[in-house]
Design a protein around this motif. Structure first.
Motif, PDB file in Angstrom:
ATOM      1  N   TYR A  35      -3.053  -8.821   9.414  1.00 15.87           N
ATOM      2  CA  TYR A  35      -3.585 -10.250   8.894  1.00 15.87           C
ATOM      3  C   TYR A  35      -4.752 -10.701  10.132  1.00 15.87           C
ATOM      4  O   TYR A  35      -5.590 -11.187   9.893  1.00 15.87           O
ATOM      5  N   GLN A  54      -6.235  -8.630  12.132  1.00 17.47           N
ATOM      6  CA  GLN A  54      -7.158  -7.848  12.007  1.00 17.47           C
ATOM      7  C   GLN A  54      -8.497  -8.137  11.311  1.00 17.47           C
ATOM      8  O   GLN A  54      -9.480  -7.864  10.814  1.00 17.47           O
ATOM      9  N   LYS A  85      -6.912  -3.382   4.021  1.00 17.96           N
ATOM     10  CA  LYS A  85      -8.232  -4.299   4.406  1.00 17.96           C
ATOM     11  C   LYS A  85      -9.194  -4.163   3.174  1.00 17.96           C
ATOM     12  O   LYS A  85      -9.753  -5.154   2.707  1.00 17.96           O
ATOM     13  N   THR A 142       4.471 -13.735   5.943  1.00 14.91           N
ATOM     14  CA  THR A 142       5.012 -12.628   6.209  1.00 14.91           C
ATOM     15  C   THR A 142       6.381 -13.049   7.301  1.00 14.91           C
ATOM     16  O   THR A 142       6.750 -14.062   7.486  1.00 14.91           O
ATOM     17  N   GLU A 172      -0.234   4.536   0.355  1.00 16.27           N
ATOM     18  CA  GLU A 172      -0.746   5.512   1.359  1.00 16.27           C
ATOM     19  C   GLU A 172      -1.220   4.526   2.578  1.00 16.27           C
ATOM     20  O   GLU A 172      -2.404   4.182   2.608  1.00 16.27           O
ATOM     21  N   GLU A 173      -0.374   4.491   3.493  1.00 15.43           N
ATOM     22  CA  GLU A 173      -0.571   3.704   4.694  1.00 15.43           C
ATOM     23  C   GLU A 173      -1.725   4.170   5.637  1.00 15.43           C
ATOM     24  O   GLU A 173      -1.726   5.383   5.620  1.00 15.43           O
ATOM     25  N   GLY A 174      -2.337   3.453   6.287  1.00 21.52           N
ATOM     26  CA  GLY A 174      -3.123   3.639   7.568  1.00 21.52           C
ATOM     27  C   GLY A 174      -4.567   4.367   6.979  1.00 21.52           C
ATOM     28  O   GLY A 174      -5.027   4.772   7.852  1.00 21.52           O
ATOM     29  N   LYS A 204      -0.116  -7.409  12.366  1.00 25.57           N
ATOM     30  CA  LYS A 204      -1.225  -6.640  12.977  1.00 25.57           C
ATOM     31  C   LYS A 204      -2.433  -6.931  11.721  1.00 25.57           C
ATOM     32  O   LYS A 204      -3.760  -7.013  12.262  1.00 25.57           O
ATOM     33  N   HIS A 239      12.012  -4.037   9.556  1.00 27.70           N
ATOM     34  CA  HIS A 239      11.071  -2.851  10.478  1.00 27.70           C
ATOM     35  C   HIS A 239      11.730  -2.740  11.900  1.00 27.70           C
ATOM     36  O   HIS A 239      11.979  -3.615  12.678  1.00 27.70           O
ATOM     37  N   VAL A 260       0.866  -1.451   0.069  1.00 20.84           N
ATOM     38  CA  VAL A 260      -0.003  -0.195  -0.154  1.00 20.84           C
ATOM     39  C   VAL A 260       0.906   1.455  -0.062  1.00 20.84           C
ATOM     40  O   VAL A 260       1.780   1.457   0.970  1.00 20.84           O
TER      41      VAL A 260
END
Ligand SMILES: CC(C)(COP(=O)(O)OP(=O)(O)OC[C@H]1O[C@@H](n2cnc3c(N)ncnc32)[C@H](O)[C@@H]1OP(=O)(O)O)[C@@H](O)C(=O)NCCC(=O)NCCS
Length: 160
Positions: free
Chosen positions: A114, A116, A81, A103, A74-76, A112, A144, A72
């Motif tokens: 997956y 969710q 989803k 991952t 533009e995250e968040g 987080k 990360h 993605v």
């Protein structure tokens, strides 16, 4: 609100560049499966106004599907989803009983995401990234958040 559409052959070129920027190569190594030229896989694209906002690639045989790549830009904003929902809606119309995604241990946003979206952690492959590095030396040792990049984690979607 982003629009989700099915990947078209004309998308392959920029997706290849995106794969190289994100994972160093369009050759993706998963748990027991490898994808050469991953840009050629089937997928979904998110577009907002005239800009590409995200891409999801998947591969399936008769009854098993792997979500191979998700990026993605533009995250968040919920775009990942939306792309996962598009894949699940698509698979519900087919005879696919198993959907997995892999991952790495450092990828906290993906771990987080997956969980969710209805996936459960089903397998851990300790030190799997060593084997990946033997074939893809550009894969970094630190991922990360400064976390050592070592293990692969497989998630399986839990159909409701
Ligand atoms: C993982 C990724 C796909 C998430 O995409 P996204 O569109 O931002 O995710 P969504 O907005 O749909 O929601 C995921 C959740 O993770 C959060 N999140 C997204 N990126 C994050 C980041 N960099 N750090 C912390 N949290 C993050 C979102 O806020 C959201 O949480 P919330 O619902 O509690 O607010 C994205 O960060 C990405 O492309 N990462 C790089 C490529 C990658 O690692 N892909 C996965 C490989 S398996």
């Amino acid at each position: 609100m982003p629009e989700i559409y099915r990947k078209q052959p004309g998308d392959n070129h920029w997706i290849r560049e995106d794969l190289i920027k994100t994972f160093g190569s369009a050759y993706i190594i998963s748990t027991g499966r490898e994808y050469n030229n991953a840009q050629d896989l089937d997928g979904f694209i998110a577009r907002e106004a005239d800009n590409i906002a995200g891409v999801l690639l998947f591969s399936y045989n008769t009854d098993e599907c792997e979500l191979v790549y998700l990026h993605v830009l533009e995250e968040g904003k919920g775009i990942a989803k939306m792309l996962i929902k598009a894949l699940i809606d698509h698979l519900q119309g087919l005879n696919v009983s198993r959907l997995i995604v892999v991952t790495t241990n450092d990828n906290i946003p993906a771990l987080k995401l997956y969980q969710q979206t209805g996936f459960r952690m089903t397998k851990i492959y300790p030190n799997a990234m060593e084997k990946v590095r033997a074939k893809k030396p550009m894969v970094p040792r630190i991922g990360h958040f400064g976390i050592p990049l070592r293990d692969m984690i497989e998630f399986e979607y839990q159909w409701p």
